[in-house]
Design an enzyme around this catalytic site. Structure first.
Site, PDB file in Angstrom:
ATOM      1  N   ASN A 187       0.809  -1.221   0.000  1.00  0.00           N
ATOM      2  CA  ASN A 187       0.000   0.000   0.000  1.00  0.00           C
ATOM      3  C   ASN A 187       0.842   1.272   0.000  1.00  0.00           C
ATOM      4  O   ASN A 187       0.311   2.360   0.181  1.00  0.00           O
ATOM      5  CB  ASN A 187      -0.951   0.017   1.203  1.00  0.00           C
ATOM      6  CG  ASN A 187      -0.222   0.053   2.537  1.00  0.00           C
ATOM      7  OD1 ASN A 187       0.997   0.158   2.602  1.00  0.00           O
ATOM      8  ND2 ASN A 187      -0.977  -0.041   3.626  1.00  0.00           N
ATOM      9  N   LYS A 188       2.150   1.150  -0.213  1.00  0.00           N
ATOM     10  CA  LYS A 188       3.009   2.322  -0.205  1.00  0.00           C
ATOM     11  C   LYS A 188       3.105   2.936  -1.611  1.00  0.00           C
ATOM     12  O   LYS A 188       2.748   2.306  -2.609  1.00  0.00           O
ATOM     13  CB  LYS A 188       4.397   1.967   0.313  1.00  0.00           C
ATOM     14  CG  LYS A 188       4.398   1.502   1.765  1.00  0.00           C
ATOM     15  CD  LYS A 188       3.771   2.541   2.692  1.00  0.00           C
ATOM     16  CE  LYS A 188       3.951   2.212   4.160  1.00  0.00           C
ATOM     17  NZ  LYS A 188       3.181   1.055   4.597  1.00  0.00           N
ATOM     18  N   THR A 189       3.610   4.175  -1.684  1.00  0.00           N
ATOM     19  CA  THR A 189       3.644   4.922  -2.942  1.00  0.00           C
ATOM     20  C   THR A 189       4.390   4.151  -4.021  1.00  0.00           C
ATOM     21  O   THR A 189       3.955   4.099  -5.174  1.00  0.00           O
ATOM     22  CB  THR A 189       4.284   6.306  -2.722  1.00  0.00           C
ATOM     23  OG1 THR A 189       3.507   7.010  -1.744  1.00  0.00           O
ATOM     24  CG2 THR A 189       4.312   7.105  -4.010  1.00  0.00           C
TER      25      THR A 189
END
Length: 368
Positions: A187-189
């Site tokens: 779910n990180k950039t």
């Protein structure tokens, strides 16, 4: 009924539309699938170039990145590390893993980041480091925090798990302190599925990080281990995905900032407070977040959105309220307010304008 009403809009999902498949296929075809292979070094080199850090080393996730950083700095039993209570649990757990004591501070109402004045109040002779957490993509006040660290001869560990691409006065977060850490969870950039990075400007510290993360094996003697190390290495496959993600990083961040602006524009008349960009910073908006006016509204609003097919998350509950860290009674009013009133909304870079409009209309309908 509009088809969008039937859609499940997740709070986050990765965008894997670049060279991810090509690079992973190369790993499979060449049999370089573990912690050796060209993509590990390429990802490290390109990442350090992107954020303008002298050194970078990959690890298996963001939590071990923090643990490795603290161990490399010599943090251990008897030491205290100052950390915001308004953060994800991994920040605090990593301190506990070393045997050191986490000392909590409150947050600022303006930026939602750790309060430098509270940091200064909590310093004792046992304090060895400040763990600076750039929460939800907004940078902390690095001028104040680096000044405090210098005055008291403290280490700074920057937890940038949620702030890849964020800038403070034109400088990338993670490059102010002694060590910076990043997470590449799904779910990180940018993501590698599971993974992390540790960066530093100090060559000797970088060498120590590399030594420790690879089971403490001696550099010039095969299968000879001269320290107790860890298996914290990233696989070549994960690094291949990370390299492909890094190639698209500017587009991802641009899309997330546009997404935040759509939310702000549409919700300007709603009784919610947005996590705004405050000061001379560049907010990467890992999550687009809002605060409602009182805590009784938060969960009914989330339920209303879930009934419309929209997934949300609460903001982080302050760590000092959790069973393993609440032996000492403490009150942190700002962090507690955020934890009871906050909502993370769908924040992935592929989200369409019509989906954002639907999310915002659902929120406004709740308050109508």
């Amino acid at each position: 009924m509009s088809t969008i009403n039937k859609l499940k809009i997740p709070v986050y999902q990765p965008s894997l539309t670049g060279n991810e498949m090509k690079y992973v296929q190369d790993c499979l075809e060449t049999s370089w699938i573990s912690s050796k292979g060209r993509y590990v070094a390429e990802f490290e080199n390109n990442f350090s170039f992107y954020i303008n850090s002298k050194y970078a080393t990959t690890v298996s996730n963001g939590t071990v990145a923090l643990h490795l950083a603290l161990v490399a700095l010599g943090i251990g039993p008897g030491d205290e590390v100052i950390v915001p209570t308004f953060t994800y649990i991994a920040s605090v757990n990593a301190i506990a893993y070393t045997g050191a004591t986490p000392v909590f501070v409150d947050s600022l109402k303006t930026t939602w980041q750790m309060d430098p004045d509270d940091v200064k109040r909590k310093i004792t002779p046992k304090t060895k480091a400040i763990m600076v957490v750039h929460l939800y993509g907004h940078p902390c006040d690095m001028d104040r925090l680096t000044s405090i660290a210098k005055d008291y001869n403290l280490f700074i560990v920057e937890d940038c798990a949620e702030a890849f691409g964020s800038l403070y006065k034109g400088q990338h977060v993670g490059t102010f302190g002694d060590i910076g850490t990043f997470s590449f969870f799904g779910n990180k950039t940018i993501t590698t599925g599971e993974g992390g990075m540790v960066v530093t400007k100090h060559k000797s510290l970088h060498n120590k990080l590399v030594h420790l993360k690879g089971q403490g094996v001696a550099e010039y003697r095969q299968y000879w281990h001269d320290v107790i190390g860890f298996n914290y290495r990233m696989t070549n496959i994960c690094a291949a995905i990370g390299l492909a993600q890094l190639e698209q990083a500017d587009d991802f961040i641009k899309a997330k900032r546009q997404l935040a602006q759509w939310y702000k524009d549409s919700l300007s008349v709603a009784p919610v407070k947005f996590h705004d960009e405050i000061g001379e910073v560049y907010h990467s908006y890992w999550m687009c977040s809002i605060l409602v006016e009182n805590e009784e509204i938060r969960d009914p609003l989330r339920e209303h959105m879930a009934n419309a097919g929209i997934e949300t998350r609460p903001l982080f509950y302050p760590v000092h309220t959790m069973p393993m860290y609440n032996q000492r009674f403490e009150i942190f009013p700002v962090a507690e307010e955020f934890g009871s009133k906050g909502i993370n909304m769908p924040s992935w870079p592929g989200l369409k304008k019509e989906q954002v409009d639907f999310i915002c209309s659902t929120i406004k309908n709740f308050f109508a």
